[in-house]
Design a protein around this motif. Structure first.
Motif, PDB file in Angstrom:
ATOM      1  N   GLU A  76       2.511  56.523  40.772  1.00  0.00           N
ATOM      2  CA  GLU A  76       2.334  56.315  39.329  1.00  0.00           C
ATOM      3  C   GLU A  76       3.320  57.128  38.487  1.00  0.00           C
ATOM      4  OE1 GLU A  76      -0.159  59.656  40.699  1.00  0.00           O
ATOM      5  OE2 GLU A  76      -0.134  57.557  41.336  1.00  0.00           O
ATOM      6  N   ASP A 101       6.569  53.390  35.702  1.00  0.00           N
ATOM      7  CA  ASP A 101       6.585  51.968  35.313  1.00  0.00           C
ATOM      8  C   ASP A 101       7.987  51.367  35.138  1.00  0.00           C
ATOM      9  OD1 ASP A 101       3.768  51.830  35.309  1.00  0.00           O
ATOM     10  OD2 ASP A 101       3.698  52.573  33.243  1.00  0.00           O
ATOM     11  N   MET A 153       0.788  48.036  40.561  1.00  0.00           N
ATOM     12  CA  MET A 153       1.559  47.665  41.738  1.00  0.00           C
ATOM     13  C   MET A 153       1.275  48.689  42.842  1.00  0.00           C
ATOM     14  SD  MET A 153       5.749  47.401  42.172  1.00  0.00           S
ATOM     15  CE  MET A 153       5.963  45.844  41.364  1.00  0.00           C
ATOM     16  N   HIS A 202       7.210  56.395  45.944  1.00  0.00           N
ATOM     17  CA  HIS A 202       6.847  55.526  44.831  1.00  0.00           C
ATOM     18  C   HIS A 202       5.366  55.733  44.542  1.00  0.00           C
ATOM     19  CE1 HIS A 202       5.724  51.388  43.177  1.00  0.00           C
ATOM     20  NE2 HIS A 202       6.450  51.974  42.242  1.00  0.00           N
ATOM     21  N   GLU A 210       8.755  49.013  38.194  1.00  0.00           N
ATOM     22  CA  GLU A 210       7.901  47.836  38.095  1.00  0.00           C
ATOM     23  C   GLU A 210       8.459  46.846  37.073  1.00  0.00           C
ATOM     24  OE1 GLU A 210       5.468  51.175  39.727  1.00  0.00           O
ATOM     25  OE2 GLU A 210       6.952  50.974  38.150  1.00  0.00           O
ATOM     26  N   ALA A 240       9.846  43.069  37.816  1.00  0.00           N
ATOM     27  CA  ALA A 240       9.270  41.942  37.071  1.00  0.00           C
ATOM     28  C   ALA A 240      10.338  41.128  36.350  1.00  0.00           C
ATOM     29  CB  ALA A 240       8.229  42.453  36.072  1.00  0.00           C
TER      30      ALA A 240
END
Length: 183
Positions: free
Chosen positions: A32, A129, A1, A30, A132, A136
């Motif tokens: 990794e 993550d 993303m 924002h 994300e 999702a």
């Protein structure tokens, strides 16, 4: 993303309770390693001048602390919007566009340097993550931020206002009742 820095997270009804219920989060960072933001629509009953006496006159209405999120609620974080795109003031850490962090231990902003300033108790944070996965699963809607979102004079209305200005079906979330069980 791709990075969501400078965007808003708008809580969906999938978040049915807790500190993120109908919240609007401005993402300050924002990457990794995770994400960090502040909830911009949860004013607290505490005045800024009660905690930071010199800063009360620099904060726009409502002049109160905001609940920035459930992490480190015993610390303060100031987010400002520059009045112009001129070089930043001392103690300024740019976050994107005219938005940045203001060092509360640094010099007070001069007249006309900031369009607005908010002080947050705590912040919202996600590990690598985690955000994300929450996007999702449908817990958050990701939308464009406007500088005015950070300094809205009616922050309690921000959840609906942000959704109403969307060009697609996201605006229909505003019709979702506060308590679906009461229908």
């Amino acid at each position: 993303m791709e990075s969501l820095r400078g965007r808003l997270l708008v809580a969906t009804p999938a978040i049915a309770s807790g500190p993120f219920l109908r919240s609007v989060v401005y993402l300050l960072d924002h990457d990794e390693d995770g994400a960090l933001g502040v909830v911009v629509n949860h004013p607290l009953d505490a005045g800024v001048e009660d905690v930071l006496p010199d800063w009360g006159a620099h904060v726009n209405a409502p002049v109160c602390l905001f609940g920035g999120g459930p992490v480190a609620m015993d610390s303060a974080l100031a987010v400002g919007v520059l009045a112009t795109s001129r070089p930043p003031l001392d103690g300024w850490r740019p976050m994107g566009g005219r938005v940045g962090l203001v060092d509360l231990e640094g010099p007070l902003p001069g007249v006309g340097q900031l369009l607005g300033l908010r002080v947050f108790a705590g912040y919202a944070g996600w590990s690598s993550d985690q955000l994300e996965a929450e996007v999702a699963e449908g817990s958050w809607l990701v939308v464009q931020a406007e500088d005015a979102d950070l300094i809205s004079p009616q922050p309690e209305q921000l959840w609906r206002e942000v959704l109403r200005r969307q060009d697609d079906d996201l605006r229909f979330w505003t019709t979702f009742p506060a308590d679906p069980g009461a229908n």
